[in-house]
Design a protein around this motif. Structure first.
Motif, PDB file in Angstrom:
ATOM      1  N   GLU A  41       0.788  -1.143  -0.020  1.00  0.00           N
ATOM      2  CA  GLU A  41       0.231  -0.214   0.150  1.00  0.00           C
ATOM      3  C   GLU A  41       0.842   1.132  -0.179  1.00  0.00           C
ATOM      4  O   GLU A  41       0.136   2.313  -0.659  1.00  0.00           O
ATOM      5  CB  GLU A  41      -1.101   0.292   1.348  1.00  0.00           C
ATOM      6  CG  GLU A  41      -1.717  -0.562   0.909  1.00  0.00           C
ATOM      7  CD  GLU A  41      -3.151  -0.893  -0.110  1.00  0.00           C
ATOM      8  OE1 GLU A  41      -3.220  -0.006   0.301  1.00  0.00           O
ATOM      9  OE2 GLU A  41      -2.333  -2.231  -0.932  1.00  0.00           O
ATOM     10  N   GLN A  42       2.077   0.770   0.418  1.00  0.00           N
ATOM     11  CA  GLN A  42       3.237   2.126   0.854  1.00  0.00           C
ATOM     12  C   GLN A  42       4.299   1.639   0.503  1.00  0.00           C
ATOM     13  O   GLN A  42       4.658   0.581   0.896  1.00  0.00           O
ATOM     14  CB  GLN A  42       2.760   2.506   1.882  1.00  0.00           C
ATOM     15  CG  GLN A  42       1.253   3.538   2.328  1.00  0.00           C
ATOM     16  CD  GLN A  42       1.467   4.479   3.428  1.00  0.00           C
ATOM     17  OE1 GLN A  42       1.240   3.929   4.448  1.00  0.00           O
ATOM     18  NE2 GLN A  42       1.991   5.654   3.501  1.00  0.00           N
ATOM     19  N   THR A 136      11.049   6.513 -14.141  1.00  0.00           N
ATOM     20  CA  THR A 136      10.891   5.909 -13.061  1.00  0.00           C
ATOM     21  C   THR A 136      11.460   4.904 -13.048  1.00  0.00           C
ATOM     22  O   THR A 136      12.566   4.559 -13.858  1.00  0.00           O
ATOM     23  CB  THR A 136       9.742   5.113 -12.964  1.00  0.00           C
ATOM     24  OG1 THR A 136       9.432   4.566 -14.529  1.00  0.00           O
ATOM     25  CG2 THR A 136       8.220   6.638 -12.878  1.00  0.00           C
ATOM     26  N   GLU A 168       6.422   0.825  -8.429  1.00  0.00           N
ATOM     27  CA  GLU A 168       6.839   1.768  -9.943  1.00  0.00           C
ATOM     28  C   GLU A 168       7.178   2.712  -8.428  1.00  0.00           C
ATOM     29  O   GLU A 168       5.990   3.096  -8.073  1.00  0.00           O
ATOM     30  CB  GLU A 168       6.385   1.632 -10.434  1.00  0.00           C
ATOM     31  CG  GLU A 168       6.815   2.851 -11.984  1.00  0.00           C
ATOM     32  CD  GLU A 168       5.869   3.234 -13.114  1.00  0.00           C
ATOM     33  OE1 GLU A 168       6.411   3.871 -14.298  1.00  0.00           O
ATOM     34  OE2 GLU A 168       4.713   2.910 -13.112  1.00  0.00           O
ATOM     35  N   GLN A 174       8.027   7.571  -3.643  1.00  0.00           N
ATOM     36  CA  GLN A 174       7.268   7.551  -3.585  1.00  0.00           C
ATOM     37  C   GLN A 174       6.713   6.927  -4.509  1.00  0.00           C
ATOM     38  O   GLN A 174       7.447   6.594  -5.362  1.00  0.00           O
ATOM     39  CB  GLN A 174       6.409   9.007  -3.070  1.00  0.00           C
ATOM     40  CG  GLN A 174       6.570   9.391  -2.141  1.00  0.00           C
ATOM     41  CD  GLN A 174       5.603   8.916  -1.177  1.00  0.00           C
ATOM     42  OE1 GLN A 174       5.466   7.550  -0.558  1.00  0.00           O
ATOM     43  NE2 GLN A 174       6.334   9.188  -0.057  1.00  0.00           N
ATOM     44  N   LYS A 175       6.264   5.683  -4.343  1.00  0.00           N
ATOM     45  CA  LYS A 175       5.284   4.330  -5.478  1.00  0.00           C
ATOM     46  C   LYS A 175       4.513   5.570  -6.148  1.00  0.00           C
ATOM     47  O   LYS A 175       3.425   6.360  -5.500  1.00  0.00           O
ATOM     48  CB  LYS A 175       4.361   3.850  -4.651  1.00  0.00           C
ATOM     49  CG  LYS A 175       3.736   2.675  -5.352  1.00  0.00           C
ATOM     50  CD  LYS A 175       3.184   2.496  -4.631  1.00  0.00           C
ATOM     51  CE  LYS A 175       1.651   2.593  -3.643  1.00  0.00           C
ATOM     52  NZ  LYS A 175       0.554   3.005  -4.600  1.00  0.00           N
ATOM     53  N   VAL A 176       4.562   5.000  -7.315  1.00  0.00           N
ATOM     54  CA  VAL A 176       3.580   5.866  -7.799  1.00  0.00           C
ATOM     55  C   VAL A 176       2.258   4.941  -8.214  1.00  0.00           C
ATOM     56  O   VAL A 176       1.372   4.198  -7.626  1.00  0.00           O
ATOM     57  CB  VAL A 176       4.389   5.249  -9.853  1.00  0.00           C
ATOM     58  CG1 VAL A 176       3.202   5.410 -10.730  1.00  0.00           C
ATOM     59  CG2 VAL A 176       5.081   6.486 -10.171  1.00  0.00           C
ATOM     60  N   GLY A 177       0.978   6.892  -8.447  1.00  0.00           N
ATOM     61  CA  GLY A 177       0.232   5.724  -8.103  1.00  0.00           C
ATOM     62  C   GLY A 177      -0.718   6.129  -6.619  1.00  0.00           C
ATOM     63  O   GLY A 177       0.023   5.326  -5.896  1.00  0.00           O
ATOM     64  N   LYS A 178      -1.628   6.704  -6.505  1.00  0.00           N
ATOM     65  CA  LYS A 178      -2.421   5.966  -5.153  1.00  0.00           C
ATOM     66  C   LYS A 178      -2.566   4.326  -4.222  1.00  0.00           C
ATOM     67  O   LYS A 178      -2.929   4.057  -3.251  1.00  0.00           O
ATOM     68  CB  LYS A 178      -3.228   6.659  -4.857  1.00  0.00           C
ATOM     69  CG  LYS A 178      -3.128   8.324  -4.705  1.00  0.00           C
ATOM     70  CD  LYS A 178      -4.385   9.254  -4.148  1.00  0.00           C
ATOM     71  CE  LYS A 178      -3.884  10.818  -4.835  1.00  0.00           C
ATOM     72  NZ  LYS A 178      -4.922  11.097  -4.215  1.00  0.00           N
ATOM     73  N   LYS A 179      -3.661   3.962  -5.471  1.00  0.00           N
ATOM     74  CA  LYS A 179      -4.173   2.804  -5.312  1.00  0.00           C
ATOM     75  C   LYS A 179      -2.326   1.337  -5.155  1.00  0.00           C
ATOM     76  O   LYS A 179      -1.623   1.607  -5.490  1.00  0.00           O
ATOM     77  CB  LYS A 179      -4.417   2.039  -6.585  1.00  0.00           C
ATOM     78  CG  LYS A 179      -5.591   0.601  -6.798  1.00  0.00           C
ATOM     79  CD  LYS A 179      -6.186   0.742  -7.960  1.00  0.00           C
ATOM     80  CE  LYS A 179      -6.957  -0.814  -7.375  1.00  0.00           C
ATOM     81  NZ  LYS A 179      -7.600  -1.109  -9.356  1.00  0.00           N
ATOM     82  N   ILE A 181      -0.177  -2.173  -4.365  1.00  0.00           N
ATOM     83  CA  ILE A 181      -0.238  -2.788  -5.806  1.00  0.00           C
ATOM     84  C   ILE A 181       0.000  -4.548  -4.747  1.00  0.00           C
ATOM     85  O   ILE A 181       0.525  -5.272  -4.189  1.00  0.00           O
ATOM     86  CB  ILE A 181       1.936  -2.665  -5.748  1.00  0.00           C
ATOM     87  CG1 ILE A 181       2.137  -1.492  -5.923  1.00  0.00           C
ATOM     88  CG2 ILE A 181       2.090  -3.691  -6.844  1.00  0.00           C
ATOM     89  CD1 ILE A 181       1.232  -0.678  -7.613  1.00  0.00           C
TER      90      ILE A 181
END
Length: 211
Positions: A41-42, A136, A168, A174-179, A181
């Motif tokens: 998630e993060q 990235t 990614e 930070q991880k790309v995207g809020k959703k 993985i």
């Protein structure tokens, strides 16, 4: 003594067959299990955050989410082994290893494990140049553990669970995207499966049904 109407015997047989079928259906449903879902998630790599002046911070922060989707069965996890790789899940470049202590998870429950791990072997200059230029970089995550399912008062045997995923990471570290993985097995989804018990448990269940 009057003889019993043959129709009564037919009716009794129908009731017996229906009851047996209903019992078998209930047992079939009670023995179905499904693996928990796992997701990242993060994911934060401070050394890749050029604006934070943290180039010397060679750690990875992550938050792992484990979800038990079953409404009537618990999940017992053994220690959870996590391996982080630079370049993606298929890379041979291992940069960190971490272990999350095993635990029990109840019905329809979710568990978050936020951890910090020291990373070594990352080509930091190359990675910083990539994210600073708008590109990235990928970090692979491999998860390995064993799970067993609690059905009423009994546990099934242990089952191996191995999952992988790619995270990614872009500018800011930070991880790309809020959703989150979602980690996958990399093999065809087996979905629901049968729980397997010891012969002793089956004997107890059989005795109860015969009473």
């Amino acid at each position: 003594m009057a003889e019993r109407d043959p129709g009564d015997w037919v009716w009794c047989c129908c009731i017996l067959i229906f009851t047996s079928g209903l019992t078998a259906l209930c047992m079939w449903l009670s023995l179905l299990t499904s693996y928990p879902t796992c997701s990242i998630e993060q994911f934060y790599v401070p050394a890749l955050n050029a604006t934070a002046n943290s180039a010397d911070n060679r750690t990875i922060f992550f938050r792992l989410l484990l979800a038990n989707r079953m409404k009537d069965k618990g999940v017992r996890y053994s220690n959870i082994s996590l391996t982080f790789l630079y370049g993606g899940k298929s890379s041979a470049s291992v940069v960190a290893n971490h272990t999350v202590k095993g635990f029990y998870q109840g019905y329809k429950k979710k568990a978050n494990r936020a951890e910090l791990v020291q990373a070594t072997g990352v080509p930091w200059e190359e990675a910083v140049t990539a994210v600073s230029g708008g590109s990235t970089v990928n970090f692979g995550v491999r998860l390995g553990t064993r799970v067993k399912f609690k059905i009423v008062f009994w546990y099934t045997k242990w089952h191996n669970l191995a999952m992988v995923g790619d995270v990614e990471v872009g500018g800011g570290g930070q991880k790309v995207g809020k959703k989150g993985i979602k980690l996958t097995s990399g093999a065809p989804d087996r979905g629901w499966r049968w729980a397997r018990f010891s012969p002793t448990v089956f004997s107890v269940v059989f005795a109860i049904l015969m009473c």
